[in-house]
Design a protein around this motif. Sequence first.
Motif, PDB file in Angstrom:
ATOM      1  N   LEU A 193       0.934  -1.228  -0.052  1.00 14.95           N
ATOM      2  CA  LEU A 193      -0.070  -0.087   0.071  1.00 14.95           C
ATOM      3  C   LEU A 193       0.953   1.273  -0.079  1.00 14.95           C
ATOM      4  O   LEU A 193       1.619   1.526   0.838  1.00 14.95           O
ATOM      5  CB  LEU A 193      -0.832   0.027   1.324  1.00 14.95           C
ATOM      6  N   ASP A 194       0.747   2.018  -1.038  1.00 14.29           N
ATOM      7  CA  ASP A 194       1.474   3.248  -0.855  1.00 14.29           C
ATOM      8  C   ASP A 194       0.545   4.224  -1.934  1.00 14.29           C
ATOM      9  O   ASP A 194       0.374   3.722  -3.072  1.00 14.29           O
ATOM     10  CB  ASP A 194       2.759   3.194  -1.671  1.00 14.29           C
ATOM     11  N   ASP A 195       0.202   5.372  -1.632  1.00  8.98           N
ATOM     12  CA  ASP A 195      -0.229   6.314  -2.630  1.00  8.98           C
ATOM     13  C   ASP A 195       0.609   7.234  -3.764  1.00  8.98           C
ATOM     14  O   ASP A 195       0.008   7.722  -4.684  1.00  8.98           O
ATOM     15  CB  ASP A 195      -1.023   7.415  -1.740  1.00  8.98           C
ATOM     16  N   ASP A 196       1.928   6.766  -3.577  1.00  2.93           N
ATOM     17  CA  ASP A 196       2.784   7.256  -4.832  1.00  2.93           C
ATOM     18  C   ASP A 196       2.744   6.326  -5.847  1.00  2.93           C
ATOM     19  O   ASP A 196       3.550   5.238  -5.575  1.00  2.93           O
ATOM     20  CB  ASP A 196       3.893   7.595  -3.978  1.00  2.93           C
ATOM     21  N   ALA A 197       2.651   6.782  -6.942  1.00  3.50           N
ATOM     22  CA  ALA A 197       2.510   5.572  -8.117  1.00  3.50           C
ATOM     23  C   ALA A 197       3.899   5.343  -8.501  1.00  3.50           C
ATOM     24  O   ALA A 197       4.268   4.177  -8.749  1.00  3.50           O
ATOM     25  CB  ALA A 197       1.908   6.629  -9.303  1.00  3.50           C
ATOM     26  N   THR A 238      -5.102   3.028  -2.803  1.00  4.94           N
ATOM     27  CA  THR A 238      -5.728   3.411  -1.749  1.00  4.94           C
ATOM     28  C   THR A 238      -6.167   2.428  -0.834  1.00  4.94           C
ATOM     29  O   THR A 238      -5.895   1.180  -1.085  1.00  4.94           O
ATOM     30  CB  THR A 238      -7.020   4.064  -2.263  1.00  4.94           C
ATOM     31  N   THR A 239      -6.566   2.735   0.276  1.00  4.78           N
ATOM     32  CA  THR A 239      -7.033   1.621   1.279  1.00  4.78           C
ATOM     33  C   THR A 239      -7.976   1.028   0.944  1.00  4.78           C
ATOM     34  O   THR A 239      -8.263  -0.254   1.410  1.00  4.78           O
ATOM     35  CB  THR A 239      -7.226   2.545   2.780  1.00  4.78           C
ATOM     36  N   THR A 240      -9.051   1.389   0.141  1.00  5.82           N
ATOM     37  CA  THR A 240     -10.273   0.837  -0.427  1.00  5.82           C
ATOM     38  C   THR A 240      -9.726  -0.288  -1.234  1.00  5.82           C
ATOM     39  O   THR A 240     -10.117  -1.461  -1.139  1.00  5.82           O
ATOM     40  CB  THR A 240     -11.227   2.021  -1.017  1.00  5.82           C
ATOM     41  N   GLU A 241      -8.849   0.166  -2.225  1.00  9.58           N
ATOM     42  CA  GLU A 241      -8.237  -0.870  -3.098  1.00  9.58           C
ATOM     43  C   GLU A 241      -7.387  -1.923  -2.334  1.00  9.58           C
ATOM     44  O   GLU A 241      -7.375  -3.084  -2.645  1.00  9.58           O
ATOM     45  CB  GLU A 241      -7.333  -0.172  -3.992  1.00  9.58           C
ATOM     46  N   PHE A 242      -6.770  -1.628  -1.205  1.00  6.62           N
ATOM     47  CA  PHE A 242      -5.909  -2.503  -0.499  1.00  6.62           C
ATOM     48  C   PHE A 242      -6.824  -3.531   0.245  1.00  6.62           C
ATOM     49  O   PHE A 242      -6.683  -4.676   0.069  1.00  6.62           O
ATOM     50  CB  PHE A 242      -5.190  -1.733   0.617  1.00  6.62           C
ATOM     51  N   PHE A 243      -8.028  -3.246   0.802  1.00  5.08           N
ATOM     52  CA  PHE A 243      -8.726  -3.960   1.507  1.00  5.08           C
ATOM     53  C   PHE A 243      -9.647  -4.654   0.659  1.00  5.08           C
ATOM     54  O   PHE A 243      -9.948  -6.030   0.904  1.00  5.08           O
ATOM     55  CB  PHE A 243      -9.415  -3.419   2.649  1.00  5.08           C
ATOM     56  N   SER A 244      -9.824  -4.326  -0.734  1.00  9.64           N
ATOM     57  CA  SER A 244     -10.486  -4.804  -1.610  1.00  9.64           C
ATOM     58  C   SER A 244      -9.531  -6.271  -2.085  1.00  9.64           C
ATOM     59  O   SER A 244     -10.110  -7.460  -2.211  1.00  9.64           O
ATOM     60  CB  SER A 244     -10.947  -4.181  -2.731  1.00  9.64           C
ATOM     61  N   PHE A 245      -8.174  -6.053  -2.211  1.00 10.96           N
ATOM     62  CA  PHE A 245      -7.474  -7.141  -2.826  1.00 10.96           C
ATOM     63  C   PHE A 245      -7.458  -8.203  -1.570  1.00 10.96           C
ATOM     64  O   PHE A 245      -7.253  -9.237  -1.701  1.00 10.96           O
ATOM     65  CB  PHE A 245      -6.034  -6.479  -2.752  1.00 10.96           C
ATOM     66  N   LEU A 246      -7.299  -7.504  -0.319  1.00 10.02           N
ATOM     67  CA  LEU A 246      -7.385  -8.571   0.873  1.00 10.02           C
ATOM     68  C   LEU A 246      -8.831  -9.390   0.970  1.00 10.02           C
ATOM     69  O   LEU A 246      -8.567 -10.648   1.505  1.00 10.02           O
ATOM     70  CB  LEU A 246      -7.110  -7.653   2.176  1.00 10.02           C
ATOM     71  N   GLU A 247      -9.883  -9.074   0.393  1.00 11.35           N
ATOM     72  CA  GLU A 247     -10.843  -9.849   0.506  1.00 11.35           C
ATOM     73  C   GLU A 247     -10.712 -10.875  -0.652  1.00 11.35           C
ATOM     74  O   GLU A 247     -11.357 -11.940  -0.423  1.00 11.35           O
ATOM     75  CB  GLU A 247     -12.127  -8.759  -0.009  1.00 11.35           C
ATOM     76  N   LYS A 248      -9.877 -10.670  -1.574  1.00  9.54           N
ATOM     77  CA  LYS A 248      -9.878 -11.519  -2.631  1.00  9.54           C
ATOM     78  C   LYS A 248      -8.792 -12.561  -2.608  1.00  9.54           C
ATOM     79  O   LYS A 248      -8.634 -13.537  -3.317  1.00  9.54           O
ATOM     80  CB  LYS A 248      -9.957 -10.970  -4.045  1.00  9.54           C
ATOM     81  N   THR A 300      -4.902 -14.064  -0.133  1.00 10.97           N
ATOM     82  CA  THR A 300      -4.255 -14.239   1.119  1.00 10.97           C
ATOM     83  C   THR A 300      -2.800 -13.464   1.019  1.00 10.97           C
ATOM     84  O   THR A 300      -2.143 -13.764  -0.201  1.00 10.97           O
ATOM     85  CB  THR A 300      -4.277 -15.591   1.540  1.00 10.97           C
ATOM     86  N   TYR A 301      -2.388 -13.156   2.086  1.00 15.18           N
ATOM     87  CA  TYR A 301      -1.029 -12.384   1.795  1.00 15.18           C
ATOM     88  C   TYR A 301      -0.189 -13.156   3.015  1.00 15.18           C
ATOM     89  O   TYR A 301      -0.736 -13.137   4.137  1.00 15.18           O
ATOM     90  CB  TYR A 301      -1.026 -10.995   1.650  1.00 15.18           C
ATOM     91  N   ASP A 302       1.223 -13.260   2.798  1.00 14.67           N
ATOM     92  CA  ASP A 302       2.323 -13.427   3.857  1.00 14.67           C
ATOM     93  C   ASP A 302       2.898 -12.022   4.569  1.00 14.67           C
ATOM     94  O   ASP A 302       3.353 -12.267   5.494  1.00 14.67           O
ATOM     95  CB  ASP A 302       3.393 -13.974   3.356  1.00 14.67           C
ATOM     96  N   ILE A 303       3.000 -11.171   3.554  1.00 18.62           N
ATOM     97  CA  ILE A 303       3.627 -10.066   3.965  1.00 18.62           C
ATOM     98  C   ILE A 303       2.739  -8.737   3.609  1.00 18.62           C
ATOM     99  O   ILE A 303       2.316  -8.663   2.363  1.00 18.62           O
ATOM    100  CB  ILE A 303       5.057  -9.668   3.226  1.00 18.62           C
ATOM    101  N   PHE A 304       2.544  -7.633   4.397  1.00 15.57           N
ATOM    102  CA  PHE A 304       2.079  -6.541   4.018  1.00 15.57           C
ATOM    103  C   PHE A 304       3.228  -5.408   4.196  1.00 15.57           C
ATOM    104  O   PHE A 304       3.742  -5.204   5.290  1.00 15.57           O
ATOM    105  CB  PHE A 304       0.861  -6.142   5.058  1.00 15.57           C
ATOM    106  N   LEU A 305       3.358  -4.700   3.103  1.00 15.86           N
ATOM    107  CA  LEU A 305       4.165  -3.473   2.953  1.00 15.86           C
ATOM    108  C   LEU A 305       3.432  -2.406   2.908  1.00 15.86           C
ATOM    109  O   LEU A 305       2.867  -2.109   2.070  1.00 15.86           O
ATOM    110  CB  LEU A 305       5.077  -3.522   1.969  1.00 15.86           C
ATOM    111  N   ILE A 306       3.556  -1.333   4.021  1.00 15.95           N
ATOM    112  CA  ILE A 306       2.432  -0.448   4.239  1.00 15.95           C
ATOM    113  C   ILE A 306       3.388   1.085   4.284  1.00 15.95           C
ATOM    114  O   ILE A 306       4.050   1.145   5.274  1.00 15.95           O
ATOM    115  CB  ILE A 306       1.525  -0.571   5.434  1.00 15.95           C
ATOM    116  N   ASP A 307       2.867   1.960   3.572  1.00 11.47           N
ATOM    117  CA  ASP A 307       3.422   3.306   3.682  1.00 11.47           C
ATOM    118  C   ASP A 307       2.661   3.926   4.947  1.00 11.47           C
ATOM    119  O   ASP A 307       1.577   3.745   5.143  1.00 11.47           O
ATOM    120  CB  ASP A 307       3.010   4.069   2.243  1.00 11.47           C
TER     121      ASP A 307
END
Length: 124
Positions: A6-10, A31-41, A43-50
């Motif tokens: 998750l990072d707002d910088d392209a 965006t956080t909306t896009e981030f949590f949308s990915f998470l609904e679909k 599973t992830y081992d690592i979250f890299l968060i700005d």
Amino acid sequence: MRILYLDDDAISRLTVSKMVNEKYDIDAAETTTEFFSFLEKNTYDIFLIDINLNDSDIDGFGVLKKLNEKNLPKETIYIAHTNYFGQDWETKCIDKGFSSYLAKPFNMPIFEKIIKNITNKTGE
């Protein structure tokens, strides 16, 4: 390992995705909306968060708090990725619940060292 970034910088999203994609599966959200949308679909081992997001309602610490409410596996790795640097920020990120901290710009060898150190501690 699968990563959600998750990072707002392209430019950061593109740079990190290209560097990481050679070794890991990565999804990158603006965006956080896009981030949590990915998470609904997926599973992830690592979250890299700005930490500093342009979302007026939430920052990276808020995202981490929401992730912790989801009862994800205890082996999940949470890495703060931020322009804020120095021991004070690293301590703040760890104290707030991140597994580790990675200052920008993204550095693949340091990223891999972080993952190795964390997975060695958890016995994977």
